[in-house]
Design a protein around this motif. Structure first.
Motif, PDB file in Angstrom:
ATOM      1  N   ALA A  29     -13.303 -30.084  21.212  1.00 38.73           N
ATOM      2  CA  ALA A  29     -13.535 -28.943  20.334  1.00 38.73           C
ATOM      3  C   ALA A  29     -12.417 -27.909  20.480  1.00 38.73           C
ATOM      4  O   ALA A  29     -11.905 -27.375  19.486  1.00 38.73           O
ATOM      5  N   HIS A  30     -12.017 -27.662  21.722  1.00 39.37           N
ATOM      6  CA  HIS A  30     -10.928 -26.728  21.999  1.00 39.37           C
ATOM      7  C   HIS A  30      -9.640 -27.219  21.335  1.00 39.37           C
ATOM      8  O   HIS A  30      -8.948 -26.454  20.650  1.00 39.37           O
ATOM      9  N   ARG A  31      -9.337 -28.481  21.542  1.00 34.59           N
ATOM     10  CA  ARG A  31      -8.110 -29.062  20.969  1.00 34.59           C
ATOM     11  C   ARG A  31      -8.167 -29.047  19.443  1.00 34.59           C
ATOM     12  O   ARG A  31      -7.172 -28.769  18.778  1.00 34.59           O
ATOM     13  N   TYR A  32      -9.334 -29.324  18.874  1.00 35.74           N
ATOM     14  CA  TYR A  32      -9.498 -29.321  17.420  1.00 35.74           C
ATOM     15  C   TYR A  32      -9.154 -27.953  16.843  1.00 35.74           C
ATOM     16  O   TYR A  32      -8.399 -27.852  15.864  1.00 35.74           O
ATOM     17  N   LEU A  33      -9.694 -26.894  17.448  1.00 36.31           N
ATOM     18  CA  LEU A  33      -9.422 -25.540  16.972  1.00 36.31           C
ATOM     19  C   LEU A  33      -7.928 -25.209  17.065  1.00 36.31           C
ATOM     20  O   LEU A  33      -7.341 -24.641  16.140  1.00 36.31           O
ATOM     21  N   GLU A  34      -7.314 -25.572  18.188  1.00 31.44           N
ATOM     22  CA  GLU A  34      -5.886 -25.306  18.374  1.00 31.44           C
ATOM     23  C   GLU A  34      -5.042 -26.071  17.356  1.00 31.44           C
ATOM     24  O   GLU A  34      -4.120 -25.527  16.762  1.00 31.44           O
ATOM     25  N   LYS A  35      -5.354 -27.363  17.170  1.00 29.89           N
ATOM     26  CA  LYS A  35      -4.576 -28.204  16.250  1.00 29.89           C
ATOM     27  C   LYS A  35      -4.734 -27.725  14.813  1.00 29.89           C
ATOM     28  O   LYS A  35      -3.746 -27.637  14.071  1.00 29.89           O
ATOM     29  N   GLN A  36      -5.957 -27.388  14.416  1.00 24.64           N
ATOM     30  CA  GLN A  36      -6.178 -26.879  13.059  1.00 24.64           C
ATOM     31  C   GLN A  36      -5.418 -25.574  12.836  1.00 24.64           C
ATOM     32  O   GLN A  36      -4.820 -25.375  11.777  1.00 24.64           O
ATOM     33  N   ALA A  37      -5.431 -24.722  13.809  1.00 29.30           N
ATOM     34  CA  ALA A  37      -4.713 -23.450  13.700  1.00 29.30           C
ATOM     35  C   ALA A  37      -3.215 -23.695  13.541  1.00 29.30           C
ATOM     36  O   ALA A  37      -2.561 -23.051  12.706  1.00 29.30           O
ATOM     37  N   MET A  38      -2.691 -24.610  14.320  1.00 28.13           N
ATOM     38  CA  MET A  38      -1.266 -24.913  14.251  1.00 28.13           C
ATOM     39  C   MET A  38      -0.922 -25.581  12.911  1.00 28.13           C
ATOM     40  O   MET A  38       0.025 -25.188  12.236  1.00 28.13           O
ATOM     41  N   ASP A  39      -1.713 -26.591  12.532  1.00 28.25           N
ATOM     42  CA  ASP A  39      -1.439 -27.332  11.297  1.00 28.25           C
ATOM     43  C   ASP A  39      -1.568 -26.455  10.057  1.00 28.25           C
ATOM     44  O   ASP A  39      -0.802 -26.604   9.098  1.00 28.25           O
ATOM     45  N   MET A  40      -2.534 -25.565  10.059  1.00 27.38           N
ATOM     46  CA  MET A  40      -2.788 -24.735   8.876  1.00 27.38           C
ATOM     47  C   MET A  40      -2.077 -23.380   8.937  1.00 27.38           C
ATOM     48  O   MET A  40      -2.236 -22.557   8.040  1.00 27.38           O
ATOM     49  N   ARG A  41      -1.355 -23.182  10.027  1.00 24.84           N
ATOM     50  CA  ARG A  41      -0.633 -21.917  10.239  1.00 24.84           C
ATOM     51  C   ARG A  41      -1.562 -20.713  10.105  1.00 24.84           C
ATOM     52  O   ARG A  41      -1.289 -19.743   9.390  1.00 24.84           O
ATOM     53  N   MET A  42      -2.663 -20.838  10.806  1.00 16.82           N
ATOM     54  CA  MET A  42      -3.659 -19.769  10.845  1.00 16.82           C
ATOM     55  C   MET A  42      -3.951 -19.464  12.305  1.00 16.82           C
ATOM     56  O   MET A  42      -3.588 -20.237  13.194  1.00 16.82           O
ATOM     57  N   SER A  43      -4.640 -18.381  12.541  1.00 16.24           N
ATOM     58  CA  SER A  43      -5.012 -18.061  13.918  1.00 16.24           C
ATOM     59  C   SER A  43      -6.216 -18.920  14.331  1.00 16.24           C
ATOM     60  O   SER A  43      -6.978 -19.399  13.477  1.00 16.24           O
ATOM     61  N   LYS A  44      -6.352 -19.088  15.604  1.00 15.63           N
ATOM     62  CA  LYS A  44      -7.504 -19.830  16.145  1.00 15.63           C
ATOM     63  C   LYS A  44      -8.807 -19.144  15.717  1.00 15.63           C
ATOM     64  O   LYS A  44      -9.809 -19.806  15.437  1.00 15.63           O
ATOM     65  N   MET A  45      -8.755 -17.840  15.636  1.00 16.97           N
ATOM     66  CA  MET A  45      -9.922 -17.058  15.227  1.00 16.97           C
ATOM     67  C   MET A  45     -10.306 -17.382  13.783  1.00 16.97           C
ATOM     68  O   MET A  45     -11.492 -17.541  13.470  1.00 16.97           O
ATOM     69  N   GLN A  46      -9.316 -17.468  12.900  1.00 22.03           N
ATOM     70  CA  GLN A  46      -9.594 -17.786  11.498  1.00 22.03           C
ATOM     71  C   GLN A  46     -10.212 -19.188  11.374  1.00 22.03           C
ATOM     72  O   GLN A  46     -11.146 -19.385  10.601  1.00 22.03           O
ATOM     73  N   ILE A  47      -9.703 -20.125  12.135  1.00 22.99           N
ATOM     74  CA  ILE A  47     -10.250 -21.491  12.115  1.00 22.99           C
ATOM     75  C   ILE A  47     -11.683 -21.467  12.642  1.00 22.99           C
ATOM     76  O   ILE A  47     -12.577 -22.105  12.074  1.00 22.99           O
ATOM     77  N   ALA A  48     -11.907 -20.715  13.718  1.00 22.94           N
ATOM     78  CA  ALA A  48     -13.257 -20.619  14.284  1.00 22.94           C
ATOM     79  C   ALA A  48     -14.224 -20.051  13.255  1.00 22.94           C
ATOM     80  O   ALA A  48     -15.358 -20.535  13.125  1.00 22.94           O
TER      81      ALA A  48
END
Length: 189
Positions: free
Chosen positions: A161-180
Motif C-alpha cells: 500500500a505504501h509503495r502503491y501510493l508512492e508510485k502513483q504519486a511519482m507516475d501521476m506527478r502528484m503529491s502522495k497526499m493527493q493520491i491518498a
C-alpha cells in the motif's frame, strides 16, 4: 510597523506611555480607557504589545492581562504600583505577562520591551513550527487512512500500500497526499 495598545484610565499616563513607546519605534498606538473598549480593539486588530496601566477604573487589570495573554499573540505588559509588583508578578508569571513597577525607569522600560519582543518572536517561531507539525500529522492520518483502505479493499500488505501510493504519486506527478485523497474518495463509498 509596530503596533501597541495602551489601556489606562488616566489620559495623562496613557500619553506618557505613548511617548515612551514612540521612542521604541511603535508607530501605531491605540489607547483604551477600559477593558471593554480594549477587548473590542483586540477583536478587530492585532497588536505587537498590549500595555495595561493598572489599576483600571473598574478593575485591577490582572484578569484582563491574563485574558490577553491567553487569546492573543501579543506581548502583554502590566504596569502596577511598586507596593503590589511582587504579588502581581507571582500571580502573572505563569501566564507570560511581564510586570513592571511604577514609577517607570525609562532605561529599564527599554530593556523590558526588548525582552518582550524577543520572547514574542520566539513564541511566534514555535507557533509556526507547531502549525507545520500539525499539518504533517494531519497528512499522515490521511495517508494512513488511504493505506488502510488499500489493505482492506485490495488485500495489499502495508508495504504494498505504501509503495502503491508512492508510485502513483511519482507516475501521476502528484503529491502522495493527493493520491491518498483519491484512494479515500474511491474506496470509502
Amino acid at each position: 510597523m509596530k503596533k501597541a495598545l495602551i489601556i489606562s484610565h488616566s489620559v495623562q499616563s496613557a500619553e506618557a506611555l505613548s511617548q515612551l513607546l514612540k521612542i521604541e519605534y511603535f508607530t501605531q498606538i491605540s489607547i483604551a480607557e477600559n477593558s471593554k473598549t480594549a477587548k473590542k480593539l483586540v477583536e478587530n486588530d492585532e497588536f505587537d504589545l498590549i500595555c495595561i496601566n493598572a489599576p483600571l477604573a473598574e478593575e485591577s487589570g490582572i484578569e484582563l492581562s491574563v485574558h490577553f495573554a491567553r487569546v492573543t499573540r501579543s506581548s502583554v505588559v502590566i504596569i502596577v504600583p511598586q507596593k503590589n509588583a511582587d504579588d502581581v508578578n507571582d500571580a502573572l508569571t505563569e501566564h507570560g505577562v511581564l510586570v513592571i513597577a511604577k514609577p517607570i525607569n525609562k532605561h529599564l522600560f527599554h530593556h523590558y520591551l526588548q525582552f518582550t519582543e524577543c520572547f514574542r518572536m520566539r513564541m511566534l517561531t514555535v507557533n509556526e513550527e507547531n502549525e507545520k507539525l500539525r499539518h504533517i500529522v494531519e497528512d499522515m492520518k490521511i495517508i494512513n487512512r488511504a493505506k488502510l483502505l488499500l489493505i482492506t479493499c485490495l488485500n495489499m500488505t502495508e508495504q504494498e500500500a505504501h509503495r502503491y501510493l508512492e508510485k502513483q504519486a511519482m507516475d501521476m506527478r502528484m503529491s502522495k497526499m493527493q493520491i491518498a485523497m483519491q484512494v479515500i474518495k474511491t474506496y470509502e463509498n
